[in-house]
Scaffold this motif. Sequence first.
Motif, PDB file in Angstrom:
ATOM      1  N   ASP A 116       0.846  -1.201   0.000  1.00  0.00           N
ATOM      2  CA  ASP A 116       0.000   0.000   0.000  1.00  0.00           C
ATOM      3  C   ASP A 116       0.881   1.250   0.000  1.00  0.00           C
ATOM      4  O   ASP A 116       1.881   1.299   0.719  1.00  0.00           O
ATOM      5  CB  ASP A 116      -0.866  -0.025   1.264  1.00  0.00           C
ATOM      6  CG  ASP A 116      -1.655   1.245   1.398  1.00  0.00           C
ATOM      7  OD1 ASP A 116      -2.575   1.446   0.598  1.00  0.00           O
ATOM      8  OD2 ASP A 116      -1.316   2.063   2.277  1.00  0.00           O
ATOM      9  N   ASN A 212      -5.699  14.731   2.175  1.00  0.00           N
ATOM     10  CA  ASN A 212      -5.079  15.294   0.978  1.00  0.00           C
ATOM     11  C   ASN A 212      -5.787  16.606   0.646  1.00  0.00           C
ATOM     12  O   ASN A 212      -6.868  16.613   0.051  1.00  0.00           O
ATOM     13  CB  ASN A 212      -5.190  14.311  -0.197  1.00  0.00           C
ATOM     14  CG  ASN A 212      -4.482  14.858  -1.447  1.00  0.00           C
ATOM     15  OD1 ASN A 212      -4.331  16.076  -1.591  1.00  0.00           O
ATOM     16  ND2 ASN A 212      -4.078  13.976  -2.336  1.00  0.00           N
ATOM     17  N   TRP A 246       0.403  14.425   5.730  1.00  0.00           N
ATOM     18  CA  TRP A 246      -0.186  13.561   4.697  1.00  0.00           C
ATOM     19  C   TRP A 246       0.947  12.828   3.994  1.00  0.00           C
ATOM     20  O   TRP A 246       1.679  13.405   3.223  1.00  0.00           O
ATOM     21  CB  TRP A 246      -1.028  14.343   3.687  1.00  0.00           C
ATOM     22  CG  TRP A 246      -1.739  13.430   2.712  1.00  0.00           C
ATOM     23  CD1 TRP A 246      -1.475  13.252   1.381  1.00  0.00           C
ATOM     24  CD2 TRP A 246      -2.819  12.536   3.006  1.00  0.00           C
ATOM     25  NE1 TRP A 246      -2.317  12.308   0.847  1.00  0.00           N
ATOM     26  CE2 TRP A 246      -3.154  11.847   1.801  1.00  0.00           C
ATOM     27  CE3 TRP A 246      -3.550  12.219   4.166  1.00  0.00           C
ATOM     28  CZ2 TRP A 246      -4.179  10.894   1.740  1.00  0.00           C
ATOM     29  CZ3 TRP A 246      -4.548  11.278   4.108  1.00  0.00           C
ATOM     30  CH2 TRP A 246      -4.865  10.626   2.901  1.00  0.00           C
ATOM     31  N   MET A 250      -1.368   4.988   3.401  1.00  0.00           N
ATOM     32  CA  MET A 250      -2.326   4.841   4.511  1.00  0.00           C
ATOM     33  C   MET A 250      -1.657   4.182   5.710  1.00  0.00           C
ATOM     34  O   MET A 250      -1.856   4.592   6.858  1.00  0.00           O
ATOM     35  CB  MET A 250      -3.526   4.014   4.056  1.00  0.00           C
ATOM     36  CG  MET A 250      -4.596   3.893   5.114  1.00  0.00           C
ATOM     37  SD  MET A 250      -5.909   2.782   4.565  1.00  0.00           S
ATOM     38  CE  MET A 250      -7.215   3.248   5.730  1.00  0.00           C
ATOM     39  N   TYR A 266      -9.925   9.985   4.282  1.00  0.00           N
ATOM     40  CA  TYR A 266     -10.053   9.994   2.840  1.00  0.00           C
ATOM     41  C   TYR A 266     -11.559   9.970   2.575  1.00  0.00           C
ATOM     42  O   TYR A 266     -12.141   8.907   2.357  1.00  0.00           O
ATOM     43  CB  TYR A 266      -9.330   8.863   2.119  1.00  0.00           C
ATOM     44  CG  TYR A 266      -8.819   9.379   0.778  1.00  0.00           C
ATOM     45  CD1 TYR A 266      -9.710   9.837  -0.197  1.00  0.00           C
ATOM     46  CD2 TYR A 266      -7.472   9.500   0.514  1.00  0.00           C
ATOM     47  CE1 TYR A 266      -9.275  10.389  -1.372  1.00  0.00           C
ATOM     48  CE2 TYR A 266      -7.005  10.035  -0.677  1.00  0.00           C
ATOM     49  CZ  TYR A 266      -7.923  10.497  -1.617  1.00  0.00           C
ATOM     50  OH  TYR A 266      -7.468  11.046  -2.792  1.00  0.00           O
TER      51      TYR A 266
END
Length: 337
Positions: A116, A212, A246, A250, A266
């Motif tokens: 990820d 984000n 950020w 994840m 998110y």
Amino acid sequence: MAQRTLARYLTEEQRTKGLIPADLKFLIEVVARACQAISVAIGKGSLGGVLGEAGSDNVQGEAQKKLDVLSNEILLEANEWGGHLAAMASEEMDLPHLVPHRFPKGEYLLTFDPLDGSSNIDVNVSIGTIFSVLKCPEGADLSSPEAAEQAFLQPGSAQVAAGYAVYGPNTLLVLTVGDGVVVFTLDREQGQFILTQENVRIPAETKEFAINMSNQRFWEAPVKRYVDEMVAGKTGPLGKDYNMRWIASMVADVHRIMSRGGIFMYPMDEKVRDKGGKLRLMYEANPMAFLVEQAGGAATTGRERILDIQPAKLHQRVPVILGSKVEVERVTGYHAD
Ligand code: P6P
């Protein structure tokens, strides 16, 4: 006290609490060894010829990196012979991977995002592996990969275990079997995961948020309101200054929250509304929600508890808001207003 390896921890948890039957203990050890192999491959970087594009796309239509494909293969090969699994599902594969007929089948289902944070692979920023364990329903139809999808469609509350490996300055394995959250650190010389933290607790309050910001114009009103209030700081309605992070992995953002609190979002936005969200339910949102709740945090879509969602599709996407309980409940409350 002698160092407690993963194997010793799992054995003692089974002996004292009966929470980790032999096949689940074996499954977790196999996944941990696969994460160790992935960590070695990542650590080689350019020297291992594993950076860059694989030249193929995944089920989400995203270009796969060589390490995405390699990590997926490592997890498949590590798990298919052991007799502990009925099937596996991965972000990198359209359909479930059935245990080949030449191997015995077991009672567990394993889903995973093998690597990820792919956008961070080639720039040497922390990435991770996320995994989730379910029981295979009695009488499940495993006659074909297409038929097997149905067996996976269980709410996150049905998970028996979940965890992630974060490949950062050190490689960590963070795990829950429903009895709190524990952290293991990879000792590269010994080739062992060593228990380094028990009873992880996420502080209910925080001053740090992860989102984000470039998606701001696409957010729904409750998220816009909440982020504006945090950015307003001391002078705003929340009466304190907030910090922002950020990482765009994840696993790394969630691990920071497991370590010192925070809220990760998110959320639903206009760009991803037609897909249902950005993050995937079965192998990102559900395992992370299980871990976060086991550490005293909360995890919602903004409108419902993530672990309550009844999946309709294997690669289903959902909005994700998780972390420090007070903040998750605040922004979830704004959605209800
Ligand atoms: P964006 C990585 O691709 C991922 O699935 C998560 O690990 C991460 O939180 C998110 O997407 C990053 O998305 O839009 O910031 O690139």
